[in-house]
Design an enzyme around this catalytic site. Sequence first.
Site, short mmCIF file in Angstrom:
data_model
loop_
_atom_site.label_atom_id
_atom_site.label_comp_id
_atom_site.label_asym_id
_atom_site.label_seq_id
_atom_site.Cartn_x
_atom_site.Cartn_y
_atom_site.Cartn_z
CB SER A 1 -0.88 0.05 1.25
OG SER A 1 -1.85 -0.94 1.21
CG ASN B 1 -1.40 2.55 11.24
OD1 ASN B 1 -1.11 2.00 10.18
ND2 ASN B 1 -2.04 1.93 12.20
CG HIS C 1 -2.68 -1.86 -3.53
ND1 HIS C 1 -1.74 -2.79 -3.23
CD2 HIS C 1 -3.08 -1.33 -2.36
CE1 HIS C 1 -1.57 -2.85 -1.91
NE2 HIS C 1 -2.38 -1.97 -1.35
CB ALA D 1 1.23 -0.13 4.51
CG HIS E 1 -6.58 3.03 2.77
ND1 HIS E 1 -5.60 2.07 2.93
CD2 HIS E 1 -6.66 3.26 1.43
CE1 HIS E 1 -5.11 1.74 1.74
NE2 HIS E 1 -5.74 2.45 0.82
CE1 TYR F 1 -9.10 -4.95 1.39
CE2 TYR F 1 -7.37 -5.92 2.74
CZ TYR F 1 -7.81 -4.93 1.88
OH TYR F 1 -6.96 -3.94 1.49
CD GLU F 2 -8.10 -5.85 -2.90
OE1 GLU F 2 -8.35 -5.25 -3.95
OE2 GLU F 2 -6.95 -6.15 -2.53
CG MET G 1 -5.26 -6.05 6.68
SD MET G 1 -6.50 -4.87 6.11
CE MET G 1 -6.70 -3.84 7.58
CB SER G 2 -0.71 -8.24 2.50
OG SER G 2 0.35 -7.44 3.01
CG HIS H 1 -4.99 -6.71 0.38
ND1 HIS H 1 -5.05 -5.74 -0.58
CD2 HIS H 1 -3.88 -6.45 1.12
CE1 HIS H 1 -4.02 -4.91 -0.43
NE2 HIS H 1 -3.29 -5.32 0.59
N1 HPA Z 1 -3.73 -2.72 10.92
C1 HPA Z 1 -3.83 -3.62 9.91
N2 HPA Z 1 -3.33 -3.41 8.71
C2 HPA Z 1 -2.69 -2.27 8.49
C3 HPA Z 1 -2.54 -1.30 9.49
C4 HPA Z 1 -3.09 -1.55 10.79
O1 HPA Z 1 -3.01 -0.71 11.71
N3 HPA Z 1 -1.84 -0.26 8.94
C5 HPA Z 1 -1.57 -0.62 7.65
N4 HPA Z 1 -2.09 -1.83 7.37
#
Ligand code: HPA
Length: 277
Positions: free
Chosen positions: A32, A240, A63, A115, A252, A87-88, A216-217, A85
């Site tokens: 990401s 983050n 992406h 990310a 996001h 979830y998509e 998530m990947s 991903h």
């Molecule tokens: N949680 C899950 N996936 C993420 C995060 C997060 O805080 N930041 C970037 N991808």
Amino acid sequence: MNFLTREDIDTAAHAIGEQTPIKPRIGMILGSGLGALADSIEAAVKIPSEDIPGWPASTVEGHAGLLVLGELEGQSVFVLQGRAHYYEGVSMAQIGLTVRVMQRMGAEILIVTNAAGAVNPDFIPGELMLITDHINLIGMAGLTPLRGPNLDEYGPRFPDMSQVYDRDLMALAREVATENEVPLREGIYICLGGPTFETPADLRFLRGIGVDAVGMSTVAEATVARHGGMRVLGVSGISNKANLDGETITTHEEVLKAGVVIAPRLSVLIRGVLRQL
Ligand code: HPA
């Protein structure tokens, strides 16, 4: 696509082979907001993912959904500028296809990036984290790209995962980071299904089981890579602070904004590693 067949892999590899004669040595997946590196690939052939049969479409902002094949720092590379991903709505098998096709085309090394949210309270957004190991939480519950008949020519039915991330590549990444004064943390990555960010209770649980960064990947791709005998280097961009106290909101937009700081650092690190491979 519930599980991959040889034909799925061969068909996708053939479709790519029709557009470029490149035999990539290195596969790379850019997460990401981290796709910028793919723009500096030389003699690049760019293929929209929808042109490749079975390829999982990436629908998320940040992406590009492009396969970019060419040269970077003297290495022949196959780069996914953006990934799909779970979830998509794509299957784990389709996520696995992206790495299987790299293997089918001869790639020996996978550099996988993402990310991630910092679960470790010492980590600061904008920093890079070398992934030293991962926790395959969704895999433990059965969501694995290796489900289905084993493809014996790629690897064994019960693959060892004692060293998913290659020690020599980690050592090289540390050297390059030090030489270039790129701050590089180290830690354990966990993949959750998403698309929700975590609750404070989720995060306390993750911290308790030894997680440093959450995303998530990556884990599915690294698993297929190791199964197929590739050497793997994994790097998270900390985008983050995880919301352990319930007082911080994660978005996001924040993740993509952090990518602006992370992408140049990641580029220095990856280019340095490529030069020495
Ligand atoms: N949680 C899950 N996936 C993420 C995060 C997060 O805080 N930041 C970037 N991808």
